[in-house]
Design an enzyme around this catalytic site. Sequence first.
Site, PDB file in Angstrom:
ATOM      1  N   HIS A 163       0.862  -1.179   0.000  1.00  0.00           N
ATOM      2  CA  HIS A 163       0.000   0.000   0.000  1.00  0.00           C
ATOM      3  C   HIS A 163       0.904   1.236   0.000  1.00  0.00           C
ATOM      4  O   HIS A 163       2.021   1.198   0.523  1.00  0.00           O
ATOM      5  CB  HIS A 163      -0.820  -0.063   1.287  1.00  0.00           C
ATOM      6  CG  HIS A 163      -1.909   0.940   1.440  1.00  0.00           C
ATOM      7  ND1 HIS A 163      -1.670   2.243   1.789  1.00  0.00           N
ATOM      8  CD2 HIS A 163      -3.258   0.825   1.326  1.00  0.00           C
ATOM      9  CE1 HIS A 163      -2.822   2.888   1.889  1.00  0.00           C
ATOM     10  NE2 HIS A 163      -3.807   2.054   1.605  1.00  0.00           N
ATOM     11  N   ASP A 198       2.821  -4.697   7.938  1.00  0.00           N
ATOM     12  CA  ASP A 198       1.627  -3.880   7.776  1.00  0.00           C
ATOM     13  C   ASP A 198       0.450  -4.845   7.860  1.00  0.00           C
ATOM     14  O   ASP A 198       0.150  -5.556   6.904  1.00  0.00           O
ATOM     15  CB  ASP A 198       1.681  -3.152   6.424  1.00  0.00           C
ATOM     16  CG  ASP A 198       0.382  -2.433   6.108  1.00  0.00           C
ATOM     17  OD1 ASP A 198      -0.573  -2.510   6.916  1.00  0.00           O
ATOM     18  OD2 ASP A 198       0.316  -1.798   5.034  1.00  0.00           O
ATOM     19  N   GLN A 255      -4.826  -5.356   6.811  1.00  0.00           N
ATOM     20  CA  GLN A 255      -5.832  -6.310   6.326  1.00  0.00           C
ATOM     21  C   GLN A 255      -5.784  -7.605   7.121  1.00  0.00           C
ATOM     22  O   GLN A 255      -6.823  -8.160   7.463  1.00  0.00           O
ATOM     23  CB  GLN A 255      -5.604  -6.625   4.830  1.00  0.00           C
ATOM     24  CG  GLN A 255      -5.747  -5.438   3.902  1.00  0.00           C
ATOM     25  CD  GLN A 255      -7.166  -4.912   3.800  1.00  0.00           C
ATOM     26  OE1 GLN A 255      -8.139  -5.613   4.067  1.00  0.00           O
ATOM     27  NE2 GLN A 255      -7.308  -3.660   3.414  1.00  0.00           N
ATOM     28  N   LYS A 310     -10.814  -0.824   9.993  1.00  0.00           N
ATOM     29  CA  LYS A 310     -11.030  -2.012   9.160  1.00  0.00           C
ATOM     30  C   LYS A 310     -11.425  -3.220   9.988  1.00  0.00           C
ATOM     31  O   LYS A 310     -11.914  -4.203   9.467  1.00  0.00           O
ATOM     32  CB  LYS A 310      -9.779  -2.308   8.330  1.00  0.00           C
ATOM     33  CG  LYS A 310      -9.520  -1.222   7.294  1.00  0.00           C
ATOM     34  CD  LYS A 310      -8.292  -1.443   6.454  1.00  0.00           C
ATOM     35  CE  LYS A 310      -8.128  -0.267   5.497  1.00  0.00           C
ATOM     36  NZ  LYS A 310      -6.864  -0.332   4.738  1.00  0.00           N
ATOM     37  N   CYS A 314      -4.611   2.592  -3.702  1.00  0.00           N
ATOM     38  CA  CYS A 314      -3.397   3.066  -3.020  1.00  0.00           C
ATOM     39  C   CYS A 314      -2.221   2.131  -3.263  1.00  0.00           C
ATOM     40  O   CYS A 314      -1.413   1.888  -2.358  1.00  0.00           O
ATOM     41  CB  CYS A 314      -3.615   3.235  -1.514  1.00  0.00           C
ATOM     42  SG  CYS A 314      -4.872   4.442  -1.122  1.00  0.00           S
TER      43      CYS A 314
HETATM   44  C1  LIG Z   1      -5.938   0.410   4.514  1.00  0.00           C
HETATM   45  C2  LIG Z   1      -4.525   0.007   4.451  1.00  0.00           C
HETATM   46  C3  LIG Z   1      -3.513   0.842   4.901  1.00  0.00           C
HETATM   47  C4  LIG Z   1      -3.773   2.231   5.418  1.00  0.00           C
HETATM   48  O1  LIG Z   1      -4.687   2.269   6.463  1.00  0.00           O
HETATM   49  P1  LIG Z   1      -5.138   3.715   6.986  1.00  0.00           P
HETATM   50  O2  LIG Z   1      -6.190   3.439   7.982  1.00  0.00           O
HETATM   51  O3  LIG Z   1      -5.641   4.454   5.785  1.00  0.00           O
HETATM   52  O4  LIG Z   1      -3.909   4.344   7.545  1.00  0.00           O
HETATM   53  C5  LIG Z   1      -2.225   0.404   4.825  1.00  0.00           C
HETATM   54  N1  LIG Z   1      -1.933  -0.806   4.346  1.00  0.00           N
HETATM   55  C6  LIG Z   1      -2.864  -1.655   3.912  1.00  0.00           C
HETATM   56  C7  LIG Z   1      -2.470  -3.004   3.410  1.00  0.00           C
HETATM   57  C8  LIG Z   1      -4.190  -1.273   3.936  1.00  0.00           C
HETATM   58  O5  LIG Z   1      -5.128  -2.114   3.498  1.00  0.00           O
END
Ligand SMILES: *Cc1c(COP(=O)(O)O)cnc(C)c1O
Length: 414
Positions: free
Chosen positions: A130, A208, A211, A234, A372
């Site tokens: 992302h 990260d 998800q 999320k 993104c």
């Molecule tokens: C949504 C997402 C982000 C960013 O999350 P934010 O709440 O917008 O900071 C980063 N990495 C992944 C894989 C995402 O799905």
Amino acid sequence: MNDMTPSPGFDVDRIRADFPILRQTVRGKPLVFLDSAASAQKPVAVIEAMKTAMETQYANVHRGLHWMSERTTEAYEAARDAVAALMNAPDRHEIVFVRNSTEALNLVAHSYGRHLLRPGQAVLISAMEHHSNIVPWLMLRDSHGIELRVAPISDAGELDMAAFEALLEDGKVGLVSITHMSNVLGTYTPAERIARIAHAHGAKVMFDGSQAIVHRAVDVQAIDADFYAWTGHKLYGPTGIGVLWARRELLERMPPFLGGGEMISSVSYERATWAAVPHKFEAGTPAILEGIGLKAAIDYVRAIGYPAIAAHEAALTEHALASLSAIEGLRILGAAQDRGGVVSFALDRAHAHDVATLLDRFGIAVRAGHHCAEPLMHRFGLESTARASFGVYTTQAEIDTLATALVRVREFFA
Ligand SMILES: *Cc1c(COP(=O)(O)O)cnc(C)c1O
């Protein structure tokens, strides 16, 4: 196929009843919300927890000596315990509350990156990140002389582990920062293997988990991670709160990211000293109500249980892959062995934005664009895709509605 059978006790209709927003109709049709990977809907437990706090138990936290502040501090700090338990963090002081994943990644880039990485060292990411796990490293490269390396992925959308390891061979990589689950391809990365290889080459490793933590239990000790970032909205929680977990020993060595109230021990015009972790990284009044909401979201997810959630979503994903791949002229991005409830696709001759706009007429919400992840789109020779993503409340019938609508949509572009 037993692992694809929803667990006993998992009743999607009962779960749907917990989400007031799903009762709505959109354009005269029942809302089919297939955009949970962008932000998930909120159960009544989260809504009520925040509302109750505002009505009965609200004041600023940590500094107050009065009853109301003490109660609010307890409720807010209970969120830290809930997060620590959720991730199996060994120490609640390792949980730093931030605004979202993006801020967690920026915190590590600014604090760890600028102060504990040396110019000439490298940060290694993957080709399915992302933007929030790309741009902070580009900024660090430009300000601090860090090299940015990118591990390639296969056409199936899996990390090329041999190439990944080769990029670590010269010992210059100080930090590996990789998604635990792709928001575009749905791919899970082999986190434990990644951590083992990174550590063997002297690098720290960050995931990260924006998800991943929505769909499967995350255990930072089992993974042997050094940093793990995720975002509350999320995971059926509110916006405005996210989590950075890091080993305490690293947080102790890292300087603060933002300065101000709450993060100091003492201040004069000559100097300031820092509060203990995690408060050193939590400048200013925190997202109090959002912390309380996040705890309610975590309690909600844990009450359903990750095994049931994972089984439900695996069944949905399998169903979606089968029904969408049967549609002529539809291309699904990625075919990873280990994947979660995210399916990106492109329709021949159709722009993803047009596909999403037409699906909206059927009451179906999907995301369209580069998600993104522009470099990843380019890796597959595309500018954009449409993406359907699933949550605890998604039904097989909704996926059938999507497939039927897509057949109609395709006719526009025939
Ligand atoms: C949504 C997402 C982000 C960013 O999350 P934010 O709440 O917008 O900071 C980063 N990495 C992944 C894989 C995402 O799905």
